[in-house]
Design a protein around this motif. Structure first.
Motif, PDB file in Angstrom:
ATOM      1  N   ALA A  41      45.106  79.943  48.558  1.00 15.02           N
ATOM      2  CA  ALA A  41      46.361  79.186  48.609  1.00 15.02           C
ATOM      3  C   ALA A  41      47.490  79.908  47.894  1.00 15.02           C
ATOM      4  O   ALA A  41      48.672  79.631  48.148  1.00 15.02           O
ATOM      5  CB  ALA A  41      46.158  77.805  47.994  1.00 15.02           C
ATOM      6  N   GLY A  42      47.143  80.818  47.000  1.00 12.29           N
ATOM      7  CA  GLY A  42      48.170  81.512  46.227  1.00 12.29           C
ATOM      8  C   GLY A  42      48.814  80.637  45.172  1.00 12.29           C
ATOM      9  O   GLY A  42      49.875  80.965  44.644  1.00 12.29           O
ATOM     10  N   ARG A  43      48.162  79.530  44.839  1.00 10.69           N
ATOM     11  CA  ARG A  43      48.664  78.623  43.810  1.00 10.69           C
ATOM     12  C   ARG A  43      47.510  77.768  43.310  1.00 10.69           C
ATOM     13  O   ARG A  43      46.402  77.815  43.856  1.00 10.69           O
ATOM     14  CB  ARG A  43      49.796  77.738  44.346  1.00 10.69           C
ATOM     15  CG  ARG A  43      49.385  76.819  45.479  1.00 10.69           C
ATOM     16  CD  ARG A  43      50.588  76.101  46.098  1.00 10.69           C
ATOM     17  NE  ARG A  43      50.198  75.213  47.180  1.00 10.69           N
ATOM     18  CZ  ARG A  43      49.903  73.922  47.036  1.00 10.69           C
ATOM     19  NH1 ARG A  43      49.950  73.376  45.811  1.00 10.69           N
ATOM     20  NH2 ARG A  43      49.578  73.177  48.070  1.00 10.69           N
ATOM     21  N   GLU A  44      47.774  76.973  42.303  1.00  8.03           N
ATOM     22  CA  GLU A  44      46.727  76.141  41.714  1.00  8.03           C
ATOM     23  C   GLU A  44      46.582  74.849  42.513  1.00  8.03           C
ATOM     24  O   GLU A  44      47.297  73.875  42.301  1.00  8.03           O
ATOM     25  CB  GLU A  44      47.063  75.836  40.257  1.00  8.03           C
ATOM     26  CG  GLU A  44      45.917  75.196  39.493  1.00  8.03           C
ATOM     27  CD  GLU A  44      46.228  74.978  38.026  1.00  8.03           C
ATOM     28  OE1 GLU A  44      46.783  73.916  37.695  1.00  8.03           O
ATOM     29  OE2 GLU A  44      45.937  75.889  37.228  1.00  8.03           O
ATOM     30  N   ILE A  45      45.630  74.855  43.432  1.00 12.92           N
ATOM     31  CA  ILE A  45      45.295  73.639  44.178  1.00 12.92           C
ATOM     32  C   ILE A  45      44.386  72.762  43.308  1.00 12.92           C
ATOM     33  O   ILE A  45      44.667  71.596  43.058  1.00 12.92           O
ATOM     34  CB  ILE A  45      44.586  73.993  45.499  1.00 12.92           C
ATOM     35  CG1 ILE A  45      45.524  74.765  46.425  1.00 12.92           C
ATOM     36  CG2 ILE A  45      44.066  72.727  46.179  1.00 12.92           C
ATOM     37  CD1 ILE A  45      46.634  73.962  47.006  1.00 12.92           C
ATOM     38  N   ILE A  46      43.288  73.336  42.880  1.00  8.81           N
ATOM     39  CA  ILE A  46      42.369  72.638  41.987  1.00  8.81           C
ATOM     40  C   ILE A  46      42.799  72.954  40.553  1.00  8.81           C
ATOM     41  O   ILE A  46      42.783  74.119  40.139  1.00  8.81           O
ATOM     42  CB  ILE A  46      40.923  73.078  42.245  1.00  8.81           C
ATOM     43  CG1 ILE A  46      40.534  72.721  43.693  1.00  8.81           C
ATOM     44  CG2 ILE A  46      39.965  72.440  41.245  1.00  8.81           C
ATOM     45  CD1 ILE A  46      39.168  73.180  44.108  1.00  8.81           C
ATOM     46  N   PRO A  47      43.214  71.951  39.792  1.00  9.36           N
ATOM     47  CA  PRO A  47      43.785  72.203  38.453  1.00  9.36           C
ATOM     48  C   PRO A  47      42.814  72.925  37.532  1.00  9.36           C
ATOM     49  O   PRO A  47      41.595  72.708  37.585  1.00  9.36           O
ATOM     50  CB  PRO A  47      44.103  70.793  37.940  1.00  9.36           C
ATOM     51  CG  PRO A  47      44.197  69.932  39.171  1.00  9.36           C
ATOM     52  CD  PRO A  47      43.219  70.520  40.145  1.00  9.36           C
ATOM     53  N   GLU A  48      43.342  73.767  36.671  1.00  7.37           N
ATOM     54  CA  GLU A  48      42.513  74.520  35.730  1.00  7.37           C
ATOM     55  C   GLU A  48      41.686  73.602  34.833  1.00  7.37           C
ATOM     56  O   GLU A  48      40.514  73.929  34.545  1.00  7.37           O
ATOM     57  CB  GLU A  48      43.387  75.441  34.883  1.00  7.37           C
ATOM     58  CG  GLU A  48      42.617  76.331  33.929  1.00  7.37           C
ATOM     59  CD  GLU A  48      41.573  77.192  34.618  1.00  7.37           C
ATOM     60  OE1 GLU A  48      40.495  77.397  34.024  1.00  7.37           O
ATOM     61  OE2 GLU A  48      41.832  77.657  35.746  1.00  7.37           O
TER      62      GLU A  48
END
Length: 556
Positions: free
Chosen positions: A443-450
């Motif tokens: 996705a190139g981003r945080e889909i599933i939070p850290e």
């Protein structure tokens, strides 16, 4: 020179008209001299006991008539399909057949000789083995020999007394066409390439291997059709998990075509396999929407992400059901996750419902509702709410259990096992984390939070509960399970690692007792797995039809 069109289609079991239409569409879309479809492409693989219904067989016959009629409109084209043919002699009533069709006639007919009855396969239940010998056909000046799937997997002669390649080697055709319904799993592509490359070299035969695409219950077929020759090795390959028709030219023992396929990391293969499996399961079963219980944990987060990739955010709903033991972080992580995914999150607290159950239980049985009974009740209340939403909305409920938990029974019957399909039930917990990070990377981003990725796993059914209260760390548990459940079925490097890990563990203090305890948990919980919904198969040995163990048995 002969041009061969590889029809990497997605047949649906029982959709005879739709499958025939797809084959006919392929016939009209190619300028090749030979069109090759896949194993049982007319009726879909695998029909199971539909093959025992005369009405089904009549529909197969009618669909074949439609294909034969259509072939008259392209009289120069030879079309190879897979279908069912009746056995008029002794033995099982049917053959798994390959038909070559041209200008309204069947010009060659071949019956599968090797019928697999291992793992997920049970073809001997319905089919009689075909007679030994080679089936040959002249097409565009080339002599073509035929195989059906398993027929090509015994070139080393270890699994069956008969080697269909031997007859082909003696007949010496210019090339061999193999039609297949070969399910995908981690390591399967490399296994196919190695096996058929070796067969081509040993038998001095170029081979065209055509495989179907799509999901069927637990199974997912990846396509990845290819051509291999003794001189070239793998000379041509189609993309995995995509339908399409590609043409490869063959002349003087060599193939000419565009090499489009590629090796995938295990995480990418698992993601694409699960997504395609859900898409076809939903399509075939008539579901357009899905619902997932969102706990704020890694399993439900990954399930939601995969469901959205498969069905679209507008068609996926999440429900969070906080209890007295739910942490503030789990609730807030669920909100963040669903915001990242662009889906609606419903909140349905279960505190009052659980309290009412407790009051009623104590009144009826003169005993408090506590301990494991209370933990399981919370899961069952949640499962009931999710099923009620599924009934009311028509959404498919997706279970969120992973293979590690399902293996050892770390799940609640009629609770978190409720649902119609499990997406990650063939992924070990360590693989769930790896695939979740892959989802973010793609996705190139945080889909599933850290925070979801980094917090200790917990069912949150008791104060301060963590998975490690009942289980060893997943890095340990998963290696024991791989060694025990899959063993030599693992890709070679994974099998060696798991074997060495367990051998070292057995030398450590308490290691033998731990391994024995885990194996006992796997055995004791077969009854749960037998009642759980189907899971999408990703590995060579998945729970379900691929691992048939007794419930009532003594396990040493």
């Amino acid at each position: 020179m002969i041009r061969i069109a590889l029809a990497q289609l997605n047949p649906t079991v029982g959709d005879l008209a739709g499958n025939a239409a797809a084959i006919i569409g392929a016939m009209h879309s190619t300028q090749a001299e030979l069109l090759v479809c896949t194993e049982l492409s007319l009726c879909g693989y695998y029909p199971g006991d539909l093959l025992e219904e005369e009405s089904f067989l009549r529909r197969v016959d009618h669909a074949l008539e439609d294909v034969l009629a259509a072939s008259r409109t392209v009289p120069a084209l030879v079309t190879v399909i897979g279908t069912v043919r009746r056995n008029r002699g002794p033995g099982k009533p049917l053959f798994n057949a390959l038909l070559a069709i041209q200008n309204g006639a069947i010009v060659a007919e071949y019956y599968k000789q090797l019928l697999p009855t291992y793992g997920i396969f049970d073809e001997r239940r319905h089919f009689e083995p075909g007679p030994e010998g080679a089936c040959l056909l002249e097409v565009a000046g080339k002599t073509v020999g035929f195989l059906i799937c398993e027929d090509g997997w015994n070139s080393d002669g270890r699994d069956y007394k008969v080697d269909p390649f031997a007859a082909l080697r003696a007949a010496a055709p210019d090339l061999v066409v193999s039609i297949n319904a070969s399910p995908s799993n981690i390591g399967k592509r490399a296994q196919r390439h190695a096996l058929f490359n070796a067969a081509a070299m040993k038998n001095k035969l170029p081979i065209v291997y055509v495989n179907q695409v799509g999901g069927q219950d637990q199974l997912v077929f990846d396509g990845a059709s290819f051509a291999v020759s003794p001189a070239q090795g793998v000379a041509f390959e189609m993309p995995a998990f995509e339908t399409g028709i590609d043409v490869v030219a063959f002349d003087d023992g060599r193939f000419t075509g565009q090499l489009q396929g590629r090796a995938m990391p295990d995480t990418e293969l698992a993601r694409r396999q699960i997504v395609l499996g859900l898409q076809d399961y939903a399509r075939c079963c008539g579901f357009k929407k899905a619902v997932v219980g969102c706990s704020g944990g890694i399993d439900s987060a990954l399930t939601l992400a995969l469901a959205i990739e498969a069905l679209g955010a507008a068609n996926v709903t999440a429900i969070t059901m906080p209890s007295a033991f739910s942490s503030e972080g789990s609730v807030s992580d669920s909100v963040t996750l669903c915001r990242n995914l662009g889906i609606r999150l419903h909140t349905h607290p279960i505190l009052d419902l659980v309290r009412q159950y407790g009051t009623g239980f104590e009144s009826a049985f003169d005993a408090p509702l506590q301990g494991l009974t209370l933990e399981n009740l919370q899961a069952r209340v949640r499962g009931t709410i999710l099923m009620a939403y599924s009934n009311a909305s028509g959404a498919l409920l997706l279970t969120t259990g992973n293979k590690s938990e399902i293996s050892v029974g770390y799940c609640t019957l009629y609770g978190d096992t409720n649902g119609g399909l499990g997406l990650i039930g063939d992924l070990y917990k360590t693989e769930v984390y790896a695939l979740s990070r892959h989802v973010n990377q793609v996705a190139g981003r945080e889909i599933i939070p850290e925070p979801v990725l980094s917090k200790p796993p917990s069912a949150e059914l008791a104060p301060g509960q963590q998975d490690t209260d009942s289980l060893p760390p997943y890095e340990v548990l998963d290696e024991i399970l791989k060694w025990h459940i899959e063993g030599s079925r693992l890709p070679a490097a994974q099998a060696q690692h798991a074997q060495q890990f367990v051998e070292q563990l057995l030398l450590q203090q308490g290691g033998a007792a731990l391994v024995k305890r885990i194996l006992g948990m796997v055995a004791r919980n077969e009854y749960k797995r037998r009642q759980a919904p189907p899971i999408i198969r990703v590995r060579a040995r998945a729970f379900g039809s691929g691992r048939q163990m007794p419930i009532a048995a003594h396990y040493a």
